[in-house]
Scaffold this motif. Structure first.
Motif, PDB file in Angstrom:
ATOM      1  N   ARG A   1     -46.026  17.356-110.160  1.00  0.00           N
ATOM      2  CA  ARG A   1     -45.104  18.529-110.251  1.00  0.00           C
ATOM      3  C   ARG A   1     -43.544  17.906-110.196  1.00  0.00           C
ATOM      4  O   ARG A   1     -42.824  18.275-110.986  1.00  0.00           O
ATOM      5  CB  ARG A   1     -45.112  19.374-109.074  1.00  0.00           C
ATOM      6  CG  ARG A   1     -46.609  20.256-108.814  1.00  0.00           C
ATOM      7  CD  ARG A   1     -46.177  21.190-107.697  1.00  0.00           C
ATOM      8  NE  ARG A   1     -47.392  21.736-107.168  1.00  0.00           N
ATOM      9  CZ  ARG A   1     -47.888  22.778-107.571  1.00  0.00           C
ATOM     10  NH1 ARG A   1     -47.340  23.669-108.711  1.00  0.00           N
ATOM     11  NH2 ARG A   1     -49.112  23.253-107.319  1.00  0.00           N
TER      12      ARG A   1
ATOM     13  N   SER B   1     -43.189  16.775-113.788  1.00  0.00           N
ATOM     14  CA  SER B   1     -42.689  18.085-114.647  1.00  0.00           C
ATOM     15  C   SER B   1     -41.482  18.524-114.429  1.00  0.00           C
ATOM     16  O   SER B   1     -40.742  18.816-115.313  1.00  0.00           O
ATOM     17  CB  SER B   1     -43.758  19.041-114.266  1.00  0.00           C
ATOM     18  OG  SER B   1     -43.554  20.274-115.022  1.00  0.00           O
ATOM     19  N   TRP B   2     -41.128  18.490-113.302  1.00  0.00           N
ATOM     20  CA  TRP B   2     -39.652  18.985-112.685  1.00  0.00           C
ATOM     21  C   TRP B   2     -38.535  18.439-113.514  1.00  0.00           C
ATOM     22  O   TRP B   2     -37.619  19.161-114.152  1.00  0.00           O
ATOM     23  CB  TRP B   2     -39.520  19.093-111.130  1.00  0.00           C
ATOM     24  CG  TRP B   2     -38.407  19.713-110.428  1.00  0.00           C
ATOM     25  CD1 TRP B   2     -37.302  20.119-111.170  1.00  0.00           C
ATOM     26  CD2 TRP B   2     -38.316  20.285-109.224  1.00  0.00           C
ATOM     27  NE1 TRP B   2     -36.400  20.661-110.434  1.00  0.00           N
ATOM     28  CE2 TRP B   2     -36.974  20.783-109.155  1.00  0.00           C
ATOM     29  CE3 TRP B   2     -38.978  20.205-108.269  1.00  0.00           C
ATOM     30  CZ2 TRP B   2     -36.583  21.341-108.095  1.00  0.00           C
ATOM     31  CZ3 TRP B   2     -38.597  20.565-106.869  1.00  0.00           C
ATOM     32  CH2 TRP B   2     -37.503  21.213-106.941  1.00  0.00           C
TER      33      TRP B   2
ATOM     34  N   THR C   1     -39.006  18.952-117.244  1.00  0.00           N
ATOM     35  CA  THR C   1     -38.715  20.254-117.826  1.00  0.00           C
ATOM     36  C   THR C   1     -37.824  21.213-117.182  1.00  0.00           C
ATOM     37  O   THR C   1     -37.485  22.375-117.597  1.00  0.00           O
ATOM     38  CB  THR C   1     -40.003  20.844-118.098  1.00  0.00           C
ATOM     39  OG1 THR C   1     -40.738  21.058-116.895  1.00  0.00           O
ATOM     40  CG2 THR C   1     -41.046  19.995-118.926  1.00  0.00           C
TER      41      THR C   1
ATOM     42  N   PRO D   1     -38.859  24.478-111.496  1.00  0.00           N
ATOM     43  CA  PRO D   1     -40.082  25.552-111.572  1.00  0.00           C
ATOM     44  C   PRO D   1     -39.834  26.722-110.904  1.00  0.00           C
ATOM     45  O   PRO D   1     -38.696  26.774-110.123  1.00  0.00           O
ATOM     46  CB  PRO D   1     -41.391  24.851-111.185  1.00  0.00           C
ATOM     47  CG  PRO D   1     -40.824  23.860-110.093  1.00  0.00           C
ATOM     48  CD  PRO D   1     -39.386  23.506-110.578  1.00  0.00           C
TER      49      PRO D   1
END
Length: 136
Positions: A95, A98-99, A102, A105
């Protein structure tokens, strides 16, 4: 919290049993509903994303029964607790990747990340303490 001679064995069982409901519910929702189970996802997603999302959530769904099986003998089931915990912790690291790639979240997923990266080491230390005290 009042110290107990068993390191809080019963408390650990209750906390792990309760927390295991998160991957169970999330896994079931992910398999049955797909990515639309995520907060903020309203429209369709690419077919490959839907497929991968449902597959991954089937794995999450299996984490809870693995922990439930370990609960009655939590002091002896370090391998099962560690295996599930490692998967959850690695998911938290994913995560973070990804953070960074992108952006931030949804707040629910930020909370999940905190639980995965901070809560899991605490639970592992607690399980180790319970196991150590039980072996005396």
């Amino acid at each position: 919290m009042i110290p107990t001679p068993d390191g809080g064995r019963r408390g650990l069982q209750i906390v792990l049993g309760t927390l295991s409901l998160i991957p169970f519910a999330s896994g079931a929702a992910g398999v049955l509903v797909g990515p639309r189970a995520l907060p903020g996802v309203d429209g369709p997603v690419p077919t490959d994303v839907d497929s991968e999302y449902r597959y991954t959530h089937a794995m999450w769904f299996t984490a809870a029964p693995t922990l439930w099986r370990a609960l009655p003998r939590i002091e002896e089931e370090a391998a099962a607790v560690r295996a599930v915990s490692a998967a959850v912790f690695l998911g938290g690291l994913a995560r973070l990747v990804s953070w960074r790639a992108t952006g931030r979240p949804h707040p629910v997923l930020v909370g999940a990340t905190a639980l995965e990266l901070v809560g899991i080491p605490v639970l592992l230390a607690w399980q180790r303490r319970v196991a150590r005290l039980a072996s005396r």
